[in-house]
Structures are given as structure tokens and as C-alpha cells.
Design an enzyme around this catalytic site. Structure first.
Site, PDB file in Angstrom:
ATOM      1  N   ASP A 154       1.011  -1.007   0.478  1.00  0.00           N
ATOM      2  CA  ASP A 154      -0.239   0.616  -0.046  1.00  0.00           C
ATOM      3  C   ASP A 154       0.781   1.433  -0.157  1.00  0.00           C
ATOM      4  O   ASP A 154       1.865   1.225   0.621  1.00  0.00           O
ATOM      5  CB  ASP A 154      -0.427   0.435   1.291  1.00  0.00           C
ATOM      6  CG  ASP A 154      -1.866   0.832   1.204  1.00  0.00           C
ATOM      7  OD1 ASP A 154      -3.177   0.705   1.745  1.00  0.00           O
ATOM      8  OD2 ASP A 154      -1.996   2.195   0.820  1.00  0.00           O
ATOM      9  N   MET A 155       0.730   1.672  -0.945  1.00  0.00           N
ATOM     10  CA  MET A 155       1.914   3.628  -1.321  1.00  0.00           C
ATOM     11  C   MET A 155       1.025   4.242  -0.127  1.00  0.00           C
ATOM     12  O   MET A 155      -0.169   4.900   0.336  1.00  0.00           O
ATOM     13  CB  MET A 155       1.255   4.553  -2.359  1.00  0.00           C
ATOM     14  CG  MET A 155       1.981   2.893  -3.282  1.00  0.00           C
ATOM     15  SD  MET A 155       3.596   2.358  -3.889  1.00  0.00           S
ATOM     16  CE  MET A 155       4.586   4.148  -3.857  1.00  0.00           C
ATOM     17  N   ASP A 208      -3.122   2.709  -5.994  1.00  0.00           N
ATOM     18  CA  ASP A 208      -2.246   3.003  -5.076  1.00  0.00           C
ATOM     19  C   ASP A 208      -1.664   1.127  -4.462  1.00  0.00           C
ATOM     20  O   ASP A 208      -1.062   2.066  -3.643  1.00  0.00           O
ATOM     21  CB  ASP A 208      -2.418   3.738  -3.816  1.00  0.00           C
ATOM     22  CG  ASP A 208      -3.594   3.565  -3.260  1.00  0.00           C
ATOM     23  OD1 ASP A 208      -4.564   3.193  -2.981  1.00  0.00           O
ATOM     24  OD2 ASP A 208      -3.025   4.286  -2.277  1.00  0.00           O
ATOM     25  N   GLU A 209      -2.351   0.492  -4.912  1.00  0.00           N
ATOM     26  CA  GLU A 209      -2.190  -0.805  -4.008  1.00  0.00           C
ATOM     27  C   GLU A 209      -2.231  -2.273  -4.734  1.00  0.00           C
ATOM     28  O   GLU A 209      -2.760  -2.783  -5.956  1.00  0.00           O
ATOM     29  CB  GLU A 209      -3.762  -1.302  -3.148  1.00  0.00           C
ATOM     30  CG  GLU A 209      -3.474  -1.045  -1.705  1.00  0.00           C
ATOM     31  CD  GLU A 209      -4.851  -0.374  -1.058  1.00  0.00           C
ATOM     32  OE1 GLU A 209      -5.601  -2.075  -1.257  1.00  0.00           O
ATOM     33  OE2 GLU A 209      -5.567  -0.067  -0.792  1.00  0.00           O
TER      34      GLU A 209
END
Length: 407
Positions: A17-18, A132-133
DNA sequence: TCTGGGGTCCTAGGACCC
DNA sequence: TCTGGGGTCCTAGGACCC
């Protein structure tokens, strides 16, 4: 954990996860905002202005007026109690001096590709979970003696550290990684040491590290289910795990009840899915002010046609044709109504979408003021797999079709 | 001044066919 | 004549996720 574990080979699955992704991408562009409260959200109007001396002026949250919500907030902004999904007007009351930046999805997609490529170079088994994941199947990369519950998983830790460092090198951004035997637990534990975290757990850690967490942390237990669980005296995952399976099924239905019981014990056999085709493509817009089908007919007609054109362009760019077209309305009281129609041809062009969306719209009630209008294409197929004559390219007469006429 | 935009999956009823 | 399955497609709504 008294019941026998299912007889499946043990896996190592990572969830990456960013950290505060959109806001962090913005900080790469505007480093002077680093360390300050920043939120991303709303629409174009409040882009930063460059002054003659080269410095930049940023919009502040307290200057905002409109219907936008926060897409992402930096950790400094979250300290004020704001979070993604919160209305910007409400957030302005909590953090008036936070900088407000408009979302720039082209930029986020660019960084999304960069970080995914960096991970793929190390671990190719990747499942996309949005911009983003990702989930990563590390099983084939893990040293053989690292499987099972034996500590300390140094091999798997090395791989995860290499991924984190490679992502940072490719993007300048940090991420948090959770590693465990399945997607459910990895998603839960990637959050435990955010930001820039790395958490590795096994089934043996479930009682100690997972059971104390709120049940609402589980992917699939949303606001409604959480509330119902709370009303039954269940707040934590551990309390859920202590619940009787038959009782859970009685309260939540056979499927959902059985699932609740499984996930509370940390069990999840879902594979990492490395490829999937989209099921639907849609466009929707919330108006600046509520509009009425009759009184604001002209304005709505233009918006409606524009949504259809945008959807057609999305379909064509991505190479899909659709058999089912639908509309979505949100009324001023937030009630949502959808209407769909399945056509007798494959649809890809704006006129075809406008035609079927117009027919779908005629089935919807339109007395109440509208806040949002959306158009959706479903039943998709890859367009170049279709015989040319099966795609409906005929030009429908827009003046005579649909409810919202275009001047 | 509440509450964006893009998705997935599940449920459930009715039509229709065998 | 009445009763009755199963399977598939279509539609509407809702929960949930990023």
C-alpha cells in the site's frame, strides 16, 4: 484456532500500500509543502499559482466553497482529524490552513505504473487493487525453509525490503507492506506499521495481533455490517472469532455468516489474480447545484450528452463494446436510482450510448431535483473480437432521442 | 454549506424456456 | 388440468472498496 486448517499449500502473500499516495506524489512536485498539512481533492479551480518571483501560492482549505471531498490527506493533515471521503467544507473547519491541491490523476497513474513496474521486476505475480495497492504472491520466491511458522522469516523479510527499496528508488515514494499466508491477513497487517512499514505475520500471530483489531478493519465489513455487529456486542475481530458459526449464519445469512466466521479466524484461500477484464465502465458527475429535469432541461441535456461522449471515448480507447447501457441518478436527498437497458447490438459510439441511456432515463422517476447524473456501460466485450457489422455505428438523431434534448 | 468518482460483487424477483 | 422442477437472462438495489 482449534479447528483443523484447510489442507492447502502454505503461501506467502504480500499486500503493498503506497503511503498517502496522491498527496505524496504532489509533494514530489511541491517540496516546499513537505511537513505541512496538505489535502488533495475537489476540482480544477484551486491549482497553485506561480508568482513572478518564482515562488508558488497554494489555495487553502478555508477558501474552498463547493461539494468536493478529500481524496487523500498527508499525515500532518490527518493529525487535525481530516480523512479521505470527508467533505472539504467540513475539513476546512478542522484544518483551515491546510493547503488544498486538485487531484491530478494523469500524474498518479504515471507513478502507479512506475511503482508496479519496480515491484514486477522483483516479483511478477501481482494483483492490481486500484491505483495505489497491489497484492503480490511471493510463495515461489521464498526460501524453502522459510515456510510455516518458524521464525524469523529472514528470507521473506529480505524480499520485502528489496521491494520497498526498489519502489522508493523508482518513485521517491514510500510504501507499507504486510506479508502473511493470505490476502486477508496481509491487507490487515500492511496497515499496522504505516507509514513506511513492514509487518510479517503467520497464523500463529492471529490471536495476538489480529484479534485485538476492530472488526471494521476487515475488508468486506463496512459501516452497515459493523453497526449490526456492534449491536450484537461484537466490536473486535477476536469477539467475532468467539462467535458461534450457526449463530452468525442466523444473524447474517448463510453465506455472509460463514464468511464472517472464516475471516475472524484469519482464513482466506483467495488466489492472487494477475489478470482480469473490466465488467463495466462509467462516467458520472455531481452538479455544482441541484438540477431539475424540467426546469434545467437544457443544462442537463448538455451534461448528459457530454457524459455519453466521455464514456464512448473511454470505451473506444480501452477497446471495448457494450451490450447494456444504464443511467444513475442521485436525488437531492441522496437517494440513488439506476435504470439499465440491454440492446440488441454492440454499442461503442456516443450516439448509440446516448440513445440507449436516453431510453433508460425515461424509465426513471424525475420529479425530484437531481444532484448527480451518471452513464454506465456493462456487458462488455473486446471490440476487435467482434464482426464489424455487429457494432452499432449508425448515427442516431440526437434531436429526437432521449429526454434531455440538445439545442 | 455534510457526503466525489470509479469500480466489484451479491441478492432477489420475474420472464422465459425446457 | 394441475403441479413442478432447473437454468439463464434481465433488472434494481445495496454493501463495500480504493
Amino acid at each position: 484456532m482449534n479447528e483443523a486448517e484447510p489442507k492447502v499449500p502454505s503461501r506467502w502473500i504480500a499486500h503493498l500500500d503506497m503511503d498517502a499516495f496522491y498527496a505524496s506524489v504532489e509533494l514530489l512536485r511541491y517540496p516546499e509543502l513537505r511537513g505541512k498539512p496538505v489535502v488533495v481533492g475537489g476540482r480544477r479551480a484551486h491549482a497553485p499559482k506561480t508568482l513572478p518571483d518564482g515562488s508558488r501560492r497554494f489555495a487553502l482549505l478555508h477558501d474552498y466553497a463547493g461539494r468536493g471531498v478529500i481524496t487523500t490527506a498527508t499525515y500532518e493533515a490527518r493529525a487535525f482529524g481530516v480523512h479521505s471521503g470527508m467533505g472539504l467544507m467540513k475539513a476546512a473547519a478542522l484544518a483551515p490552513d491546510a493547503a488544498l491541491l486538485p487531484a491530478d490523476f494523469d500524474q498518479y497513474r504515471k507513478y502507479s505504473k512506475l511503482f508496479k513496474a519496480a515491484v514486477r521486476a522483483i516479483a511478477p505475480q501481482i494483483e492490481n487493487r486500484g491505483i495505489d495497492e497491489i497484492y503480490i504472491d511471493l510463495t515461489d520466491l521464498a526460501p524453502a525453509d522459510d515456510m510455516g511458522d518458524a521464525e524469523p522469516h529472514s528470507g521473506i523479510r529480505d524480499i520485502a525490503m528489496r521491494i520497498k527499496s526498489s519502489v522508493h528508488k523508482a518513485t521517491g515514494l514510500t510504501c507499507s507492506i504486510g506479508v502473511s499466508p493470505n490476502k486477508l491477513l496481509s491487507k490487515l497487517c500492511s496497515e499496522l506499521e504505516k507509514p513506511n512499514g513492514l509487518t510479517i505475520i503467520t497464523m500463529a500471530d492471529v490471536p495476538g495481533r489480529i484479534w485485538p483489531l476492530p472488526a471494521s478493519k476487515i475488508n468486506g465489513i463496512g459501516p452497515k455490517a459493523s453497526e449490526k455487529l456492534a449491536s450484537l456486542g461484537i466490536k473486535t475481530i477476536g469477539e467475532l472469532a468467539a462467535g458461534d458459526e450457526v449463530w452468525l449464519k442466523q444473524n447474517f445469512g448463510a453465506n455472509y455468516g460463514a464468511w464472517l466466521h472464516r475471516v475472524a479466524h484469519g482464513r482466506d484461500e483467495r488466489p492472487v489474480v494477475t489478470h482480469s477484464e473490466p465488467k463495466s465502465i462509467s462516467r458520472e458527475t455531481t452538479f455544482e447545484r441541484d438540477l431539475h429535469a424540467r426546469h434545467d432541461r437544457e443544462e442537463l441535456g448538455k451534461l448528459f450528452t457530454r457524459l455519453c461522449e466521455q464514456l464512448a471515448s473511454d470505451l473506444q480507447r480501452k477497446g471495448y463494446a457494450a451490450k447494456t447501457i444504464g443511467v444513475k441518478l442521485r436525488f437531492d436527498d441522496f437517494r440513488i436510482v439506476t435504470r439499465v437497458l440491454t440492446a440488441d447490438t454492440w454499442i461503442q459510439d456516443a450516439a448509440g450510448i446516448r440513445h440507449w441511456a436516453g431510453r433508460a432515463l425515461k424509465k426513471a422517476p424525475l420529479e425530484q431535483k437531481l444532484r448527480l447524473l451518471g452513464v454506465r456501460a456493462e456487458n462488455l466485450c473486446v471490440a476487435d473480437a467482434l464482426p464489424r457489422e455487429d457494432v452499432d455505428q449508425e448515427q442516431h438523431d440526437q434531436l429526437t432521442l432521449g429526454l434531455f434534448k440538445v439545442p
